[in-house]
Design a protein around this motif. Structure first.
Motif, PDB file in Angstrom:
ATOM      1  N   LEU A 151       9.071 -39.302  11.663  1.00  9.76           N
ATOM      2  CA  LEU A 151       9.970 -39.095  12.812  1.00  9.76           C
ATOM      3  C   LEU A 151       9.914 -40.281  13.766  1.00  9.76           C
ATOM      4  O   LEU A 151      10.934 -40.716  14.298  1.00  9.76           O
ATOM      5  CB  LEU A 151       9.577 -37.829  13.569  1.00  9.76           C
ATOM      6  N   LEU A 154      11.951 -43.031  12.399  1.00  7.91           N
ATOM      7  CA  LEU A 154      13.384 -42.765  12.580  1.00  7.91           C
ATOM      8  C   LEU A 154      13.814 -43.025  14.022  1.00  7.91           C
ATOM      9  O   LEU A 154      14.843 -43.657  14.279  1.00  7.91           O
ATOM     10  CB  LEU A 154      13.712 -41.316  12.201  1.00  7.91           C
ATOM     11  N   MET A 155      12.979 -42.554  14.969  1.00 10.41           N
ATOM     12  CA  MET A 155      13.332 -42.732  16.387  1.00 10.41           C
ATOM     13  C   MET A 155      13.346 -44.213  16.758  1.00 10.41           C
ATOM     14  O   MET A 155      14.258 -44.678  17.445  1.00 10.41           O
ATOM     15  CB  MET A 155      12.344 -41.963  17.266  1.00 10.41           C
ATOM     16  N   VAL A 158      16.476 -45.842  15.269  1.00 13.61           N
ATOM     17  CA  VAL A 158      17.703 -45.554  16.031  1.00 13.61           C
ATOM     18  C   VAL A 158      17.713 -46.360  17.323  1.00 13.61           C
ATOM     19  O   VAL A 158      18.724 -46.956  17.701  1.00 13.61           O
ATOM     20  CB  VAL A 158      17.810 -44.035  16.333  1.00 13.61           C
ATOM     21  N   MET A 164      19.610 -45.363  11.114  1.00 15.03           N
ATOM     22  CA  MET A 164      18.322 -44.914  10.587  1.00 15.03           C
ATOM     23  C   MET A 164      18.396 -44.728   9.076  1.00 15.03           C
ATOM     24  O   MET A 164      19.450 -44.413   8.524  1.00 15.03           O
ATOM     25  CB  MET A 164      17.878 -43.630  11.272  1.00 15.03           C
TER      26      MET A 164
END
Lengths: 315, 531
Positions: A151, A154-155, A158, A164
């Motif tokens: 996660l 991904l963050m 972005v 992503m």
């Protein structure tokens, strides 16, 4: 050697039979079946409709009959039908295997290619700042859950790139094609790389203190030759064992990684199938994983002899 | 108060006008990319009871009639013809006849006729040879004797008694017309419809793809070339996907209020709305066994609920308090606030309510030294679990010590059906904002979804009375009376009616989120992208 292989193959066959029985029984011991879930999702239950569906799916037959029906089908290459999608189980499972295989392969490659060299460097520079830094990296690899790491990646992706790397069956660019597999592989392989690094380090430290290393140095061998040709070659056996075991454990990490990165592989599919109590999918997938794990261990055992000539498989 | 309500109604009426004004001239083309929250069990709308199926598959079909897709509030006035060109009630209101559209073709090229209408509803009523695997809305057609046809383009519903609400049920996203020539099994895996989009593929746990139907009977529609639903079960990944622009729209009414703030912060240009979803969070009480067989204890529990606290914690204040029917301004049938506040537990003074509740508990033999221990069962899903925890906390104030009993989805219904619970926290979704659907489904004697087995013959008579009433004002009065009585009887205490958010990118035009149902607004034929 031949007798050993035959004996191991026979043992593998018995192990797989045992696994098939355990999977089959455990699945049916867990409360609720597909019919309960389907009717629960619809928010009502009509006993007659429910009984009809149970009969249609063969769930009302005795458990022994169901087991032999499954094994009989398996031997003829018929894996049954998914209860949920109503498609042949093989058709559902097959396209997902290469996706997970690529991911698992890349994760193991990442684990070995990062973990082994860093383990060697850490051992060779024992007690230095570099060693401490690498040990912190390896400790964080062991302590960070892969879903959290995923996660976070991904963050960050972005926030930094405005996109992503979630799965796309038709990537537009080669960088996207690489990213959709490599980034999740790194996320899932990080823990495994950390473990490999620690095992390599401790194994190397033990070997580096042995007499033959001192002899090699006395004979004027270069540091690289001592570390990689003499020490690592002898330190690698426990590392291979760990990588073999990690291959089996990888499936657990892949479940969350495939979920976070939305990769349609078999690990996530297995969890979904389990949630729906889609027995044909779960049984066949767990058997497939069992076969892979059993063969991976068998291969590792055979590799021992190839790597260390002192190991002999006697009758 | 009156002026506030008038303003709210005016705002609702203006929504479509705002919508059209902001839309500009529609453009053809583009694939609308939406993430989907889970993998639906099948593609057959008639066999499922979740909008996880309606959202991707409603665009494949047409109904006989439909709620106008650009009007946010579903009502009798917003029902428009779809596969039917017109409809008419007989003088005795027991026959509803539809004149059907000619020249409509199924996606496989076969012509649509009245036989398809008869087939669909015969199957829904359980009267045909072919059967659905599951038929969750069979009870919707309990008052229908049969469906008859006259030629290829006329179909009539013959009723046991007048039921004006039948038209509302037929306009729901849950009531598409299915083709006679396609089996229920095929409809579950590769549905065929007459709608604006054709089914392309449904890969479980991966994606659902639809493509434009070039032969759609509404010329020039749909505007989009297709739709793609990517199934992403991890909510964080899905939201990040929307923020990064990989999706044009979030899954409708699936963004929670706290998440919505994140979306707006990271994607300030996104268009986001929060609307009621007509899903109530309620308590199911096992009144057939101790201790909740005592009306005093049930009433005490109802008095202890601090609804505002639930709404403040879970929705940052953005949810509604009401009875069974969805509160105004979204809901059409809710009782007035003044009437609601006369119901025990709905009054504004929560301390006084709880004092009264403690007296009732003491009367039943419980008190600070003898507390009642109960398990509060609920599904292991956050939207169920979170309110259950708050409920347990609130019940402490009236000598009830609750223990959370989380139940896996696979076991939830069977547990409820065999009454293996004392208290349960439940969610009830209403596909149509109409009392017939809500009352008969959840409170009628013998109904399969009447989980608590509440059965009151007097109320049952009122159900029938309101159902036959054609005068809306008169019907409303009966509905309010019923709703008040249901709350007083603690039949299924309603805690709150939730709201939820939906977001889309600024270039997506023509989206209307319905304000009194989350099941009926997904035809997408008017949606276009200004790219």
């Amino acid at each position: 050697m031949f007798a050993y292989i035959v004996r191991r193959l026979a043992l593998m066959f018995v192990t797989l039979i045992g696994i098939s029985i355990i999977i089959f029984v455990l699945l049916r011991v867990v409360p609720g079946n597909i019919v309960d879930i389907l009717f629960d999702a619809a928010g009502f239950v009509d006993p007659a409709d429910k009984a009809n569906l149970e009969k249609e799916l063969g769930l009302s037959d005795p458990i022994v009959v169901q087991y032999f029906r499954w094994i009989g089908g398996l031997l003829h290459g018929d894996l049954g039908y998914s209860y949920v999608s109503e498609k042949p189980a093989l058709q559902e499972i097959l396209p997902r295997i290469p996706i997970t295989a690529k991911l698992a392969g890349l994760a193991l490659l990442f684990s070995a290619s990062i973990g082994i060299p860093l383990g060697v460097i850490s051992a060779v520079h024992q007690g230095t700042r570099l060693d401490y830094a690498l040990r912190i990296v390896s400790l964080s690899g062991l302590s960070l859950p892969s879903f959290w790491l995923g996660l976070l990646i991904l963050m960050a992706s972005v926030s930094m790139f405005g996109t992503m790397p979630i799965f796309n069956p038709n990537p537009k660019t080669w960088t996207e094609a690489i990213a959709i597999y490599c980034v999740p592989a790194m996320a899932v392989g990080f823990r495994s790389a950390a473990l490999t690094m620690r095992i390599t380090r401790s194994s190397m430290l033990e070997i580096l203190r042995q007499d033959f290393i001192r002899t090699a140095r006395a004979k004027g061998a270069s540091e690289n030759s001592v570390n990689y040709r003499h020490a690592l070659k002898n330190a690698i056996l426990p590392v291979i064992t760990v990588i073999g075991i990690e291959a089996a454990f990888l499936i657990g990490g892949l479940i969350v990684t495939e979920t976070v990165f939305n990769i349609p592989g078999i690990a996530r599919f297995l969890v979904e199938a389990l949630r729906w109590r889609d027995y044909p999918i779960v049984q066949n997938l767990v058997m497939l994983i069992a076969v892979v794990v059993v063969f991976a261990n068998f291969t590792v055992d055979l590799l021992y002899a190839a790597i260390d000539p002192r190991i002999r498989y006697g009758d | 108060m009156r002026s506030v309500r008038t303003l709210a109604v005016a705002a609702l009426l203006l929504l479509p006008a705002y919508h059209v004004a902001s839309a500009g001239e529609p453009k053809q083309g583009g694939i609308l990319k939406v993430y989907h929250r889970d993998s639906p069990a099948s593609a057959s709308i008639h066999e499922e009871a979740t909008y996880s199926v309606n959202i991707p598959f409603m665009p494949v079909f047409n109904n006989l009639v439909i709620y106008k897709q650009d009007v946010p509030q579903n009502s009798m006035e917003s029902i428009v013809p779809d596969l039917a060109e017109s409809w008419a009630w007989s003088d005795d209101k027991k026959k509803l006849t539809f004149k059907l559209r000619q020249g409509v073709k199924w996606h496989d090229g076969k012509p649509f006729t009245s036989a398809d209408v008869k087939c669909t509803f015969d199957m829904l009523m359980g009267k045909s040879q072919q059967k659905f695997r599951k038929n969750p809305r069979k009870s919707w057609y309990d008052e229908v004797v049969d469906v008859t046809t006259s030629g290829d383009f006329e179909a009539s519903f013959n009723l046991k008694r007048p039921q004006p609400a039948l038209l509302a049920l037929l306009a729901s996203g849950y009531t598409p017309v299915y083709p006679c020539h396609v089996s229920p099994g095929d409809m579950r895996t590769k549905p065929t419809g007459t709608g604006p989009f054709k089914f392309v593929e449904f890969k479980a746990n991966e994606s659902i793809k639809l493509t434009r139907n070039p032969d759609y009977w509404k010329k020039g529609l749909p505007y989009l070339d297709g739709m793609e639903f990517t199934i992403i079960t991890n909510r964080s990944t899905a939201i990040l996907g929307f923020i990064s622009g990989q999706f044009d729209m979030t899954f409708p009414t699936e963004v929670s209020i706290p998440l919505l703030k994140d979306v707006k912060k990271q994607s300030p240009n996104a268009v986001c709305v929060v609307e009621p979803i007509n899903v109530s969070t309620n308590i199911i009480v096992n009144s057939s066994s101790p201790p909740f067989d005592s009306l005093d204890i049930r009433r005490a529990m109802a008095l202890a609920i601090d609804r505002k606290a639930f709404i403040s914690i879970l929705f940052e204040g953005q949810a509604d308090i009401g009875g069974t029917m969805l509160p105004a301004p979204g809901g059409l049938w809710a009782m007035p606030k003044e009437m609601l506040e006369t119901i025990p537990g709905y009054g504004p003074d929560i301390n006084a309510n709880r004092e009264e509740a403690r007296k009732l508990m003491q009367k039943a033999g419980f008190g600070p030294d003898k507390r009642l221990a109960v398990k509060v069962a609920t599904r292991n899903i956050p939207i169920y679990r979170d309110p259950a925890i708050i409920l347990i906390d609130q019940l402490k104030s009236i000598y009830i010590d609750g223990e959370l009993d989380v139940v896996e989805t696979a076991n939830w219904f069977s547990k409820v059906a065999r009454k293996d619970y004392a208290l349960g926290l439940n969610l009830t979704g209403n596909a149509v904002d109409d009392p017939d659907q809500s009352f008969y489904e959840n409170y009628s004697c013998g109904s399969e979804r009447n989980y608590t087995n509440y059965c009151n013959k007097d109320i049952e008579k009122l159900f029938s009375e309101q159902s036959q009433e054609t005068d809306v004002a008169k019907r409303k009065k009966i509905v309010w009376e019923i709703d008040k009585k249901l709350q007083e009887d603690v039949a299924r205490p309603i805690i709150y009616h939730g709201r939820s958010g939906s977001c889309w990118q600024p270039y997506v035009k023509g989206i209307t989120i319905m304000v009194n149902s989350s099941y009926n607004g997904y035809r997408y034929e008017d949606v276009w992208m200004d790219k």
